[in-house]
Write an enzyme that holds these catalytic residues in place. Structure first.
Site, PDB file in Angstrom:
ATOM      1  N   SER A 221       0.837  -1.194   0.000  1.00  0.00           N
ATOM      2  CA  SER A 221       0.000   0.000   0.000  1.00  0.00           C
ATOM      3  C   SER A 221       0.877   1.252   0.000  1.00  0.00           C
ATOM      4  CB  SER A 221      -0.947  -0.048   1.209  1.00  0.00           C
ATOM      5  OG  SER A 221      -1.965   0.910   1.118  1.00  0.00           O
TER       6      SER A 221
ATOM      7  N   ASP B  44      -8.253  -4.856  -6.495  1.00  0.00           N
ATOM      8  CA  ASP B  44      -7.771  -4.015  -5.390  1.00  0.00           C
ATOM      9  C   ASP B  44      -7.925  -2.546  -5.768  1.00  0.00           C
ATOM     10  OD1 ASP B  44      -6.294  -2.630  -3.490  1.00  0.00           O
ATOM     11  OD2 ASP B  44      -4.486  -3.848  -3.708  1.00  0.00           O
TER      12      ASP B  44
ATOM     13  N   HIS C 168      -7.409  -5.674  -1.230  1.00  0.00           N
ATOM     14  CA  HIS C 168      -6.174  -4.966  -0.901  1.00  0.00           C
ATOM     15  C   HIS C 168      -5.430  -5.621   0.261  1.00  0.00           C
ATOM     16  CE1 HIS C 168      -3.402  -1.643  -0.802  1.00  0.00           C
ATOM     17  NE2 HIS C 168      -3.705  -1.354   0.446  1.00  0.00           N
TER      18      HIS C 168
END
Length: 291
Positions: free
Chosen positions: A168, A223, A280
């Site tokens: 991320s 995602d 994610h």
């Protein structure tokens, strides 16, 4: 004869218009799994304030391969610089690695809600390049310290491979940091998981061809984070993308990963479907859940 020519040109046009897809080797798959676990370990709070020389451990079986390697901390940092940059620098004698792992955001929903789309010039990295203001500013605020720590580790272990990794936001920081320090003569491989776009097309093109290491940009199904910031704001993704096509909570196999080439290529994560937040959090296992 005419139909054969038509078929040839149609096939050639299709090849040019479509992204090139390839599967990954077992060795690369194993690396994807290992560095996903290094990225997961950065979410464990105790790993961000750990004494040098102690072993890296994770709750919830988040990093068994890292624990098996008896990897130890060289340096850890928490809430440092702009954007509260957090993570650790590790020594892995089993695999002969020096690993800099950046933690991602604690709250994906809050991160998305507060995401800004401003681009700033980063001509010291590459001419004509513009990077995400938040990511580049965060890296700049800790760059001097981490550059010195990496340099010290390389001096002590000159035959070890240097890898930057993160999930991320952590993947974005690893990407920017890798691009910056390669320019200082370091050989650095970067493994990013579910990372957002980090800059404009010029920066994406630079990341695609930059020497001194390889960028492995890994995404998962739909995602939401790799689709941000939107391309409409001047952002692009580098090539290639390694797209995990198996679903959330489904064990990932080598055959579930497709290498897709082409800047801003379609057919992987970049598809016109509804984005997903749970996707994610699944990269070779639950990532970002260690406390």
């Amino acid at each position: 004869m005419r139909s054969s020519l038509v078929l040839f040109f149609v096939s050639a046009w299709t090849a040019l218009a479509s992204p090139i897809r390839r599967e990954v080797s077992q060795d690369l798959f194993n690396q994807f799994n290992l560095f996903a676990q290094y990225s997961a370990a950065a979410y464990c709070g105790k790993n961000n304030d750990a004494p040098a020389g102690t072993n890296i451990t994770c709750t919830g079986n988040a990093c068994p391969e890292v624990e098996k390697a008896d990897a130890t901390f060289l340096y850890s940092f928490e809430d440092s610089g702009v954007g509260d940059v957090t993570g650790f620098l590790a020594l892995d004698n089993t695999n002969k690695l020096i690993v800099l792992s950046f933690r991602g955001s604690r709250s994906i929903e809050n991160w998305i809600g507060n995401l800004n789309f401003d681009l700033k010039e980063i001509n010291d990295i590459c001419s004509g390049c513009r990077g995400h203001d938040g990511f580049t500013s965060s890296w700049r605020s800790v760059a001097d310290t981490l550059r010195q720590k990496v340099e010290d580790a390389v001096r002590e272990h000159p035959d070890y491979r240097v890898v930057f990794t993160g999930h991320s936001l952590g993947g974005a920081l690893a990407t920017v940091a890798g691009a910056d320090l390669r320019g200082n003569g370091y050989d650095i491989d970067v493994f990013s998981y579910g990372a957002p776009r980090v800059g404009n097309r010029a920066f994406a093109e630079f990341l695609t061809v930059q020497t001194g290491g390889t960028l492995y940009r890994i995404t998962h199904t739909n995602d939401i984070v790799p689709r941000l910031p939107p391309r409409e704001f001047g952002y692009s993704h580098s090539s290639p993308e390694y797209w995990i096509k198996s679903g959330t909570l489904v064990p990932v196999t080598r055959n579930d990963i497709v290498k897709i080439e082409g800047i801003d290529a379609t057919g992987g994560n970049n598809q016109p479907n509804i984005p997903d937040i749970p996707a994610h959090l699944w990269y070779f296992g639950l990532i970002g859940t260690c406390l």
